[in-house]
Design an enzyme around this catalytic site. Structure first.
Site, PDB file in Angstrom:
ATOM      1  NE  ARG A 102      -3.816   0.679   1.988  1.00  0.00           N
ATOM      2  CZ  ARG A 102      -5.027   0.766   2.539  1.00  0.00           C
ATOM      3  NH1 ARG A 102      -5.211   1.489   3.625  1.00  0.00           N
ATOM      4  NH2 ARG A 102      -6.046   0.122   2.021  1.00  0.00           N
ATOM      5  CG  HIS A 129      -8.410   0.096  -2.636  1.00  0.00           C
ATOM      6  ND1 HIS A 129      -7.645  -1.015  -2.321  1.00  0.00           N
ATOM      7  CD2 HIS A 129      -9.018   0.480  -1.472  1.00  0.00           C
ATOM      8  CE1 HIS A 129      -7.783  -1.282  -1.022  1.00  0.00           C
ATOM      9  NE2 HIS A 129      -8.612  -0.390  -0.494  1.00  0.00           N
ATOM     10  CD  GLN A 132     -13.006  -1.927  -0.317  1.00  0.00           C
ATOM     11  OE1 GLN A 132     -12.214  -1.859   0.609  1.00  0.00           O
ATOM     12  NE2 GLN A 132     -14.226  -2.407  -0.177  1.00  0.00           N
ATOM     13  CG  ASP A 224     -13.524   6.431  -0.847  1.00  0.00           C
ATOM     14  OD1 ASP A 224     -13.475   6.263   0.392  1.00  0.00           O
ATOM     15  OD2 ASP A 224     -12.505   6.453  -1.569  1.00  0.00           O
ATOM     16  CB  CYS A 264     -13.903   1.286   0.280  1.00  0.00           C
ATOM     17  SG  CYS A 264     -13.493   3.028   0.388  1.00  0.00           S
ATOM     18  NE  ARG A 292     -10.289  -5.156   0.898  1.00  0.00           N
ATOM     19  CZ  ARG A 292      -9.482  -4.169   1.314  1.00  0.00           C
ATOM     20  NH1 ARG A 292      -9.987  -3.126   1.940  1.00  0.00           N
ATOM     21  NH2 ARG A 292      -8.179  -4.207   1.084  1.00  0.00           N
TER      22      ARG A 292
HETATM   23  N1  NVA Z   1      -9.944   6.818  -1.222  1.00  0.00           N
HETATM   24  C1  NVA Z   1      -9.540   6.362   0.081  1.00  0.00           C
HETATM   25  C2  NVA Z   1      -9.777   4.894   0.221  1.00  0.00           C
HETATM   26  C3  NVA Z   1      -9.440   4.335   1.581  1.00  0.00           C
HETATM   27  C4  NVA Z   1      -9.626   2.861   1.665  1.00  0.00           C
HETATM   28  C5  NVA Z   1      -8.079   6.715   0.307  1.00  0.00           C
HETATM   29  O1  NVA Z   1      -7.273   6.539  -0.610  1.00  0.00           O
HETATM   30  O2  NVA Z   1      -7.760   7.196   1.392  1.00  0.00           O
HETATM   31  N1   CP Z   2     -11.105  -0.063   2.706  1.00  0.00           N
HETATM   32  C1   CP Z   2      -9.814  -0.121   3.110  1.00  0.00           C
HETATM   33  O1   CP Z   2      -8.887  -0.361   2.329  1.00  0.00           O
HETATM   34  O2   CP Z   2      -9.652   0.072   4.440  1.00  0.00           O
HETATM   35  P1   CP Z   2      -8.285   0.284   5.206  1.00  0.00           P
HETATM   36  O3   CP Z   2      -7.730   1.619   4.777  1.00  0.00           O
HETATM   37  O4   CP Z   2      -8.663   0.256   6.660  1.00  0.00           O
HETATM   38  O5   CP Z   2      -7.345  -0.828   4.836  1.00  0.00           O
END
Ligand code: NVA
Ligand code: CP
Length: 306
Positions: A102, A129, A132, A224, A264, A292
């Site tokens: 990540r 992502h 997800q 989101d 998500c 997930r």
């Molecule tokens: N769009 C959000 C998704 C988190 C799972 C982010 O990138 O922070």
């Molecule tokens: N939806 C998701 O990826 O959650 P986290 O940021 O908690 O991993």
């Protein structure tokens, strides 16, 4: 070798295989049937951003598959102090059977795959992502019966979730309607590629600035956060623009009566979604979060299994 860098790289058959395997592994897990398909394997999990779901579901998933997972915070490994992706990929390939990462730049995830010799799984970048969305597709399949022809409305920021939902919907024959403010549109290359993917499956992609047009008669309504990780300084400015894109009862009522609500998570109640929607009877966000685990177990088996 099977990486998961973007759903754009996966064929419709790959996605179907992952969803079918996820359903099987979910059933086995619920029935207490062991499935140690990754016995003796180790997944490294590199995080340069926070996570609750991704971290826990990958770690628990690996455990349930008979393997091990290593949490590698970028603050603690040399990558965070400037060691190159090239060296990191080469070294970690000598110890691990797969890496979930990540991070910010999609190109870093792609470079890891390019320079290493083990499967790489994208656990979120600024652009995408995919893990997800596999969980989301599984959830839609469970609640709506199928994917083909179902309308998914995404309302909010043109971000990583919007992009991966477009690819996922395009590959599975869905109708994806994305409504964002003009200043926060989706990436043009992603839209173009998703539209090309859609041609192959009969999917439809609609891009609009009108949230009502997107949500009208939808089977699935998705939103989101307006402020993704790394954009904290833009919060004040964004909140001013996104008001009309809040998924509240009024907007949600334009969807089909039995429509489901997905997010998500993490969610910011009172911002992108109101309590009455996310905590209402049509919300399946915790089923989605659970999925997930099951979807990623399938991805890991496809990437690292025999
Ligand atoms: N769009 C959000 C998704 C988190 C799972 C982010 O990138 O922070
Ligand atoms: N939806 C998701 O990826 O959650 P986290 O940021 O908690 O991993």
């Amino acid at each position: 070798m099977k990486h998961l860098l973007s759903l754009h790289d996966w064929s419709p058959e790959d996605i179907e295989k992952a969803l079918t395997l996820a359903e099987k592994l979910k059933k086995e897990q619920k029935e207490g049937i062991p499935h140690p398909l990754l016995k003796g394997k180790t997944l490294g999990m590199i995080f340069t951003k926070s996570s609750t779901r991704t971290r826990v579901s990958f770690e628990v998933g690996m455990y349930q598959l008979g393997g091990n997972a290593l949490f590698l915070s970028s603050n603690d490994i040399q990558l965070g102090r400037g060691e190159t992706i090239y060296d990191t990929a080469n070294v970690l390939s000598r110890y691990l059977d797969g890496i979930m990462i990540r991070t910010y730049k999609q190109s870093d995830v792609e470079d890891l795959a390019k320079y290493g010799s083990i499967p790489i799984i994208n656990g979120l970048t600024d652009l995408l992502h995919p893990c997800q969305v596999l969980a989301d597709l599984l959830t839609i399949k469970e609640h709506c019966g199928s994917l083909k022809g179902k309308k998914l409305a995404y309302v909010g920021d043109g971000n990583n979730m919007a992009h991966s939902l477009m690819y996922g919907g395009a590959k599975t024959g869905m109708e994806v309607a994305v409504a964002t403010p003009a200043a926060y549109k989706c990436d043009e290359t992603v839209v173009k590629q998703a539209m090309e993917d859609a041609k192959e499956t009969g999917a439809k992609i609609l891009i609009t600035e009108d949230p009502k047009e997107a949500v009208k008669d939808a089977d699935v309504v998705y939103t989101d956060t307006w402020v993704s990780m790394g954009q904290e300084s833009e919060k004040e400015e964004k909140v001013k623009v996104f008001g009309a894109y809040q998924v509240n009862k009024e907007l949600f009522s334009l969807a089909k009566p039995n429509a489901i609500f997905l997010h998500c998570l993490p969610a910011y109640r009172g911002m992108e979604v109101t309590d009455d929607v996310i905590d209402g009877p049509n919300s399946v966000v915790f089923d989605e979060a659970e999925n997930r685990l099951h979807a990623q177990k399938a991805v890991m088996v496809m990437a690292m299994g025999e």
